[in-house]
Motif scaffolding. Structure first.
Motif, PDB file in Angstrom:
ATOM      1  N   TYR A   1      -2.802   1.211  10.433  1.00  0.00           N
ATOM      2  CA  TYR A   1      -3.190   2.591  10.103  1.00  0.00           C
ATOM      3  C   TYR A   1      -4.669   2.726   9.776  1.00  0.00           C
ATOM      4  O   TYR A   1      -5.084   3.785   9.317  1.00  0.00           O
ATOM      5  CB  TYR A   1      -2.371   3.078   8.898  1.00  0.00           C
ATOM      6  CG  TYR A   1      -0.888   3.163   9.158  1.00  0.00           C
ATOM      7  CD1 TYR A   1      -0.351   4.160   9.963  1.00  0.00           C
ATOM      8  CD2 TYR A   1      -0.019   2.238   8.597  1.00  0.00           C
ATOM      9  CE1 TYR A   1       1.017   4.243  10.194  1.00  0.00           C
ATOM     10  CE2 TYR A   1       1.344   2.309   8.826  1.00  0.00           C
ATOM     11  CZ  TYR A   1       1.859   3.314   9.618  1.00  0.00           C
ATOM     12  OH  TYR A   1       3.204   3.381   9.844  1.00  0.00           O
ATOM     13  N   TYR A   2      -5.436   1.671   9.974  1.00  0.00           N
ATOM     14  CA  TYR A   2      -6.841   1.684   9.531  1.00  0.00           C
ATOM     15  C   TYR A   2      -7.595   2.901  10.071  1.00  0.00           C
ATOM     16  O   TYR A   2      -8.258   3.617   9.333  1.00  0.00           O
ATOM     17  CB  TYR A   2      -7.541   0.381   9.949  1.00  0.00           C
ATOM     18  CG  TYR A   2      -8.979   0.333   9.515  1.00  0.00           C
ATOM     19  CD1 TYR A   2      -9.311   0.123   8.177  1.00  0.00           C
ATOM     20  CD2 TYR A   2     -10.012   0.514  10.432  1.00  0.00           C
ATOM     21  CE1 TYR A   2     -10.635   0.098   7.758  1.00  0.00           C
ATOM     22  CE2 TYR A   2     -11.339   0.498  10.021  1.00  0.00           C
ATOM     23  CZ  TYR A   2     -11.641   0.285   8.683  1.00  0.00           C
ATOM     24  OH  TYR A   2     -12.960   0.276   8.275  1.00  0.00           O
TER      25      TYR A   2
ATOM     26  N   CYS B   1      -6.709   6.076   8.422  1.00  0.00           N
ATOM     27  CA  CYS B   1      -7.169   6.229   7.036  1.00  0.00           C
ATOM     28  C   CYS B   1      -8.670   6.377   6.928  1.00  0.00           C
ATOM     29  O   CYS B   1      -9.152   7.122   6.079  1.00  0.00           O
ATOM     30  CB  CYS B   1      -6.771   5.003   6.204  1.00  0.00           C
ATOM     31  SG  CYS B   1      -5.019   4.904   5.893  1.00  0.00           S
ATOM     32  N   PHE B   2      -9.424   5.657   7.735  1.00  0.00           N
ATOM     33  CA  PHE B   2     -10.857   5.539   7.454  1.00  0.00           C
ATOM     34  C   PHE B   2     -11.797   5.961   8.576  1.00  0.00           C
ATOM     35  O   PHE B   2     -12.992   5.886   8.413  1.00  0.00           O
ATOM     36  CB  PHE B   2     -11.181   4.105   7.028  1.00  0.00           C
ATOM     37  CG  PHE B   2     -10.473   3.708   5.767  1.00  0.00           C
ATOM     38  CD1 PHE B   2     -10.839   4.282   4.558  1.00  0.00           C
ATOM     39  CD2 PHE B   2      -9.427   2.801   5.795  1.00  0.00           C
ATOM     40  CE1 PHE B   2     -10.176   3.946   3.387  1.00  0.00           C
ATOM     41  CE2 PHE B   2      -8.760   2.467   4.629  1.00  0.00           C
ATOM     42  CZ  PHE B   2      -9.132   3.032   3.428  1.00  0.00           C
TER      43      PHE B   2
ATOM     44  N   VAL C   1      -5.473   6.301  -1.794  1.00  0.00           N
ATOM     45  CA  VAL C   1      -5.551   4.938  -2.333  1.00  0.00           C
ATOM     46  C   VAL C   1      -6.937   4.367  -2.069  1.00  0.00           C
ATOM     47  O   VAL C   1      -7.665   4.839  -1.202  1.00  0.00           O
ATOM     48  CB  VAL C   1      -4.492   3.994  -1.695  1.00  0.00           C
ATOM     49  CG1 VAL C   1      -3.100   4.432  -2.047  1.00  0.00           C
ATOM     50  CG2 VAL C   1      -4.680   3.880  -0.206  1.00  0.00           C
TER      51      VAL C   1
ATOM     52  N   TYR D   1       3.328   6.683   5.237  1.00  0.00           N
ATOM     53  CA  TYR D   1       3.271   6.787   6.718  1.00  0.00           C
ATOM     54  C   TYR D   1       4.563   6.243   7.338  1.00  0.00           C
ATOM     55  O   TYR D   1       5.184   6.872   8.189  1.00  0.00           O
ATOM     56  CB  TYR D   1       2.101   5.972   7.279  1.00  0.00           C
ATOM     57  CG  TYR D   1       0.732   6.552   7.061  1.00  0.00           C
ATOM     58  CD1 TYR D   1       0.484   7.919   7.170  1.00  0.00           C
ATOM     59  CD2 TYR D   1      -0.354   5.713   6.774  1.00  0.00           C
ATOM     60  CE1 TYR D   1      -0.798   8.431   6.996  1.00  0.00           C
ATOM     61  CE2 TYR D   1      -1.632   6.229   6.588  1.00  0.00           C
ATOM     62  CZ  TYR D   1      -1.846   7.582   6.697  1.00  0.00           C
ATOM     63  OH  TYR D   1      -3.098   8.089   6.527  1.00  0.00           O
TER      64      TYR D   1
ATOM     65  N   PHE E   1      -7.523  -5.947   2.959  1.00  0.00           N
ATOM     66  CA  PHE E   1      -6.786  -6.170   4.209  1.00  0.00           C
ATOM     67  C   PHE E   1      -6.650  -4.899   5.053  1.00  0.00           C
ATOM     68  O   PHE E   1      -5.972  -4.894   6.066  1.00  0.00           O
ATOM     69  CB  PHE E   1      -5.402  -6.776   3.931  1.00  0.00           C
ATOM     70  CG  PHE E   1      -4.607  -6.051   2.881  1.00  0.00           C
ATOM     71  CD1 PHE E   1      -3.913  -4.898   3.188  1.00  0.00           C
ATOM     72  CD2 PHE E   1      -4.566  -6.530   1.580  1.00  0.00           C
ATOM     73  CE1 PHE E   1      -3.179  -4.225   2.217  1.00  0.00           C
ATOM     74  CE2 PHE E   1      -3.840  -5.866   0.602  1.00  0.00           C
ATOM     75  CZ  PHE E   1      -3.148  -4.703   0.919  1.00  0.00           C
ATOM     76  N   CYS E   2      -7.326  -3.793   4.634  1.00  0.00           N
ATOM     77  CA  CYS E   2      -7.204  -2.538   5.396  1.00  0.00           C
ATOM     78  C   CYS E   2      -7.603  -2.716   6.867  1.00  0.00           C
ATOM     79  O   CYS E   2      -6.999  -2.124   7.754  1.00  0.00           O
ATOM     80  CB  CYS E   2      -8.073  -1.450   4.774  1.00  0.00           C
ATOM     81  SG  CYS E   2      -7.337  -0.729   3.297  1.00  0.00           S
TER      82      CYS E   2
ATOM     83  N   CYS F   1      -4.880  -3.525   9.098  1.00  0.00           N
ATOM     84  CA  CYS F   1      -3.702  -2.652   9.022  1.00  0.00           C
ATOM     85  C   CYS F   1      -3.661  -1.734  10.247  1.00  0.00           C
ATOM     86  O   CYS F   1      -4.689  -1.210  10.683  1.00  0.00           O
ATOM     87  CB  CYS F   1      -3.787  -1.824   7.739  1.00  0.00           C
ATOM     88  SG  CYS F   1      -2.516  -0.553   7.611  1.00  0.00           S
TER      89      CYS F   1
ATOM     90  N   LYS G   1      -8.614  -1.438   0.660  1.00  0.00           N
ATOM     91  CA  LYS G   1      -8.256  -2.794   0.239  1.00  0.00           C
ATOM     92  C   LYS G   1      -8.883  -3.806   1.194  1.00  0.00           C
ATOM     93  O   LYS G   1      -9.255  -3.448   2.308  1.00  0.00           O
ATOM     94  CB  LYS G   1      -6.729  -2.974   0.280  1.00  0.00           C
ATOM     95  CG  LYS G   1      -5.972  -1.967  -0.553  1.00  0.00           C
ATOM     96  CD  LYS G   1      -4.490  -2.029  -0.221  1.00  0.00           C
ATOM     97  CE  LYS G   1      -3.745  -0.782  -0.616  1.00  0.00           C
ATOM     98  NZ  LYS G   1      -3.886  -0.395  -1.989  1.00  0.00           N
TER      99      LYS G   1
ATOM    100  N   LYS H   1       0.593   3.397   3.104  1.00  0.00           N
ATOM    101  CA  LYS H   1       1.340   2.813   4.224  1.00  0.00           C
ATOM    102  C   LYS H   1       2.836   3.118   4.068  1.00  0.00           C
ATOM    103  O   LYS H   1       3.531   3.417   5.036  1.00  0.00           O
ATOM    104  CB  LYS H   1       1.087   1.300   4.247  1.00  0.00           C
ATOM    105  CG  LYS H   1       1.633   0.595   5.460  1.00  0.00           C
ATOM    106  CD  LYS H   1       1.032  -0.794   5.558  1.00  0.00           C
ATOM    107  CE  LYS H   1       1.498  -1.477   6.818  1.00  0.00           C
ATOM    108  NZ  LYS H   1       0.649  -2.573   7.221  1.00  0.00           N
TER     109      LYS H   1
ATOM    110  N   CYS I   1       0.856  -1.190   0.000  1.00  0.00           N
ATOM    111  CA  CYS I   1       0.000   0.000   0.000  1.00  0.00           C
ATOM    112  C   CYS I   1       0.894   1.243   0.000  1.00  0.00           C
ATOM    113  O   CYS I   1       1.737   1.408   0.887  1.00  0.00           O
ATOM    114  CB  CYS I   1      -0.893  -0.007   1.232  1.00  0.00           C
ATOM    115  SG  CYS I   1      -1.777   1.551   1.440  1.00  0.00           S
TER     116      CYS I   1
HETATM  117  S1  SF4 Z   1      -5.520   1.075   6.146  1.00  0.00           S
HETATM  118 FE1  SF4 Z   1      -4.622   2.776   4.999  1.00  0.00          FE
HETATM  119  S2  SF4 Z   1      -2.420   2.449   5.136  1.00  0.00           S
HETATM  120 FE2  SF4 Z   1      -3.393   0.540   5.736  1.00  0.00          FE
HETATM  121  S3  SF4 Z   1      -3.515  -0.691   3.875  1.00  0.00           S
HETATM  122 FE3  SF4 Z   1      -5.449   0.435   4.019  1.00  0.00          FE
HETATM  123  S4  SF4 Z   1      -5.138   2.347   2.870  1.00  0.00           S
HETATM  124 FE4  SF4 Z   1      -3.120   1.435   3.276  1.00  0.00          FE
END
Ligand code: SF4
Length: 165
Positions: A159-160, A163-164, A148, A23, A153-154, A157, A151, A20, A17
């Motif tokens: 950083y979820y 990001c969201f 981005v 970051y 697998f977000c 992650c 995904k 990612k 990603c």
């Molecule tokens: S949560 Fe954010 S940083 Fe992590 S894979 Fe998804 S878009 Fe990338």
């Protein structure tokens, strides 16, 4: 990290990603106590205990361990993002070659699956890696992370929330 050489983890994140990657390269870290991370730590502590592990080269790449016949190893939990792992290992081979260390092969080990994959570096790969390194520099030089798509697998992650939510 911006002024240093590109690490294997940055090459890995380039494929996982690009947000990612940004970051991570800007040293924004999130505490990650997910099952995945815990499992990774356990795997690291319990597998290949008779090997010298985490061989740092030029303060840039960290090879999990080396074995006979010039094989460098990268240990992974699963084959889910195998393309990223393959390019990470190709980058290690490239990095060594640029420093005059040739005739190495790579091997990705999946101890939980009892599987492995041999990785070699071709001339085409070297050209591709040079493009990838330039793209990594472009991405991490941005003031803000790239946008981005979400995904599958977000949710796992670290950083979820960043990001969201
Ligand atoms: S949560 Fe954010 S940083 Fe992590 S894979 Fe998804 S878009 Fe990338």
């Amino acid at each position: 990290m911006l002024n240093k050489e590109i690490t294997g983890m940055q090459v890995y994140y380039y494929f996982v990603c690009k947000k990612k990657l940004w970051y991570f390269s800007h040293e924004i870290s999130m505490e990650d106590n997910s099952e995945n991370v815990v499992l990774g730590k356990i795997l690291d502590e319990t597998s290949y205990k008779n090997k010298s592990k985490h061989i740092m080269i030029d303060d840039t790449i960290s090879i999990d361990f080396l074995s006979d016949h010039n094989i460098l190893h990268e240990v992974k939990k699963s084959r889910k993002i195998e393309e990223a792992s393959v390019w990470q290992v190709k980058y290690y081979l490239y990095f060594l070659k640029k420093r005059g260390v040739e005739n190495f092969k790579g091997k990705i080990d999946y101890p939980l699956l009892k599987q492995s994959k041999i990785v070699e570096l071709t001339e085409n790969d070297e050209k591709q890696i040079e493009k990838i390194l330039n793209e990594i520099i472009d991405i991490i030089s941005l003031d803000l992370p790239v946008k981005v798509e979400k995904k599958k697998f977000c949710k796992t992650c670290a950083y979820y929330e960043f990001c969201f939510i």
